[in-house]
Write a protein that holds these residues in place. Structure first.
Motif, PDB file in Angstrom:
ATOM      1  N   TYR A  72       0.871  -1.177   0.000  1.00 17.92           N
ATOM      2  CA  TYR A  72       0.000   0.000   0.000  1.00 17.92           C
ATOM      3  C   TYR A  72       0.910   1.230   0.000  1.00 17.92           C
ATOM      4  N   SER A  74       0.932   4.292   1.048  1.00 18.25           N
ATOM      5  CA  SER A  74       1.199   5.183   2.181  1.00 18.25           C
ATOM      6  C   SER A  74       2.098   4.540   3.223  1.00 18.25           C
ATOM      7  N   ASP A 110      -4.828  -0.960  -0.763  1.00 18.62           N
ATOM      8  CA  ASP A 110      -5.615   0.013  -0.008  1.00 18.62           C
ATOM      9  C   ASP A 110      -6.572   0.697  -0.993  1.00 18.62           C
ATOM     10  N   SER A 112      -9.081   2.580  -0.751  1.00 19.41           N
ATOM     11  CA  SER A 112      -9.457   3.982  -0.536  1.00 19.41           C
ATOM     12  C   SER A 112      -8.267   4.931  -0.658  1.00 19.41           C
ATOM     13  N   GLY A 113      -7.069   4.451  -0.409  1.00 20.17           N
ATOM     14  CA  GLY A 113      -5.908   5.337  -0.403  1.00 20.17           C
ATOM     15  C   GLY A 113      -5.009   5.238  -1.620  1.00 20.17           C
ATOM     16  N   ASP A 114      -5.026   4.090  -2.276  1.00 22.98           N
ATOM     17  CA  ASP A 114      -4.126   3.891  -3.424  1.00 22.98           C
ATOM     18  C   ASP A 114      -4.790   4.360  -4.718  1.00 22.98           C
ATOM     19  N   ARG A 115      -4.908   5.680  -4.837  1.00 28.90           N
ATOM     20  CA  ARG A 115      -5.491   6.299  -6.029  1.00 28.90           C
ATOM     21  C   ARG A 115      -4.408   6.530  -7.069  1.00 28.90           C
ATOM     22  N   GLN A 118      -1.365   8.634  -6.043  1.00 23.36           N
ATOM     23  CA  GLN A 118      -0.478   7.961  -5.091  1.00 23.36           C
ATOM     24  C   GLN A 118       0.322   6.847  -5.785  1.00 23.36           C
TER      25      GLN A 118
END
Length: 277
Positions: A72, A74, A110, A112-115, A118
């Motif tokens: 992921y 982040s 992830d 929601s976070g791995d757009r 990113q």
């Protein structure tokens, strides 16, 4: 198998120490069992999203082995280290197997976070897209869940990130799970050997020059622990050559002796026949 289980367990524990779980804890034993049980699974025709926001069908990778790295973006500790180590291992493996021999996919789990933004930043930091055949992607939550189930990958939310096994999955050319590799700095043979089996094949029935060369490469490529790299061992080639030559010479000698013995027998029969007459 016990050593493999230990490596997978340690890989999980090391990550979990840095991120104390705030949700359901990830059981290392269960995670390992699920990971191993996935070997042989056929991955479905999932459609992912790459670093530019474009569709990336998983079926696009059919026809070659595929190395799937699960991270992921982040993550500030283990995932970057895993990625850098994998990059080095990929380059080492391709030096022997060929630049087009297999593809690589870094998948951000992830949802929601791995757009795309990113993903692009992560790929740029680790110079992934500079390597031909390396893609980075993520997917919506439902697709992510289905893909991770196919791969046997488990993770749980933790404070500031996720607890998960540091797992790299190797798919065969048909998209089936072939091997699981664990750890952030796994030994090169753990990645190279299954790829060698998939790329070069364990056996060949063809007598074409390229097929025979692939078989010879498979047999004669060895790992040198002093350099940490693979090399083509010409000593094995020479040994095979002189061994084959010895067998041919031995066969020739046996054939000559057999022919001489038959000739002598015929001569004796001829002499006896004349005496009878």
């Amino acid at each position: 198998m016990d050593l493999l289980r230990l490596c997978a367990t340690l890989a999980l524990v090391i990550l979990a120490w840095g991120t104390p779980a705030t949700a359901e804890k990830l059981d290392a034993e269960i995670a390992f069992e699920q990971s191993q049980a996935a070997i042989g699974n056929q991955t479905a025709a999932h459609v992912l999203r790459d670093h530019r926001g474009r569709d990336l069908p998983l079926e696009q990778f059919r026809g070659k082995p595929l190395v799937v790295s699960l991270v992921y973006t982040s993550c500030a500790s283990v995932c970057p280290l895993v990625t850098d180590h994998l990059r080095s291992a990929v380059l080492e493996s391709r030096d022997v197997l060929g630049a087009q021999s297999f593809d690589i996919l870094t998948f951000g789990f992830d949802a929601s976070g791995d757009r795309p933004g990113q993903l692009a930043g992560f790929a740029g930091t680790h110079k992934l897209l500079e390597i031909d055949g390396w893609q980075i992607a993520s997917a919506e939550e439902a697709v992510t869940e289905a893909l991770l189930s196919d791969l046997g990958f488990s993770f749980r939310a933790a404070a500031g990130g996720y607890a998960h096994v540091t797992q790299t999955t190797i798919l065969d050319s048909e998209g089936k799970v072939y091997r699981q590799v664990y750890g952030q700095s796994f030994p090169l043979p753990m990645l190279f050997e299954p790829l060698k089996e998939l790329v070069l094949g364990r056996t060949t029935r063809s007598f074409a020059a390229d097929a025979l060369w692939d078989r010879l490469t498979f047999l004669c490529t060895v790992y040198d622990p002093l350099t940490g790299a693979y090399r083509f061992d010409y000593a094995i080639v020479f040994g095979m050559f002189f061994g084959a030559l010895s067998l041919i010479l031995m066969g020739w000698v046996i054939l000559r002796l057999w022919l001489e013995r038959r000739r002598a027998q015929k001569e004796r029969l001829t002499v006896r026949g004349r005496k009878v007459v």
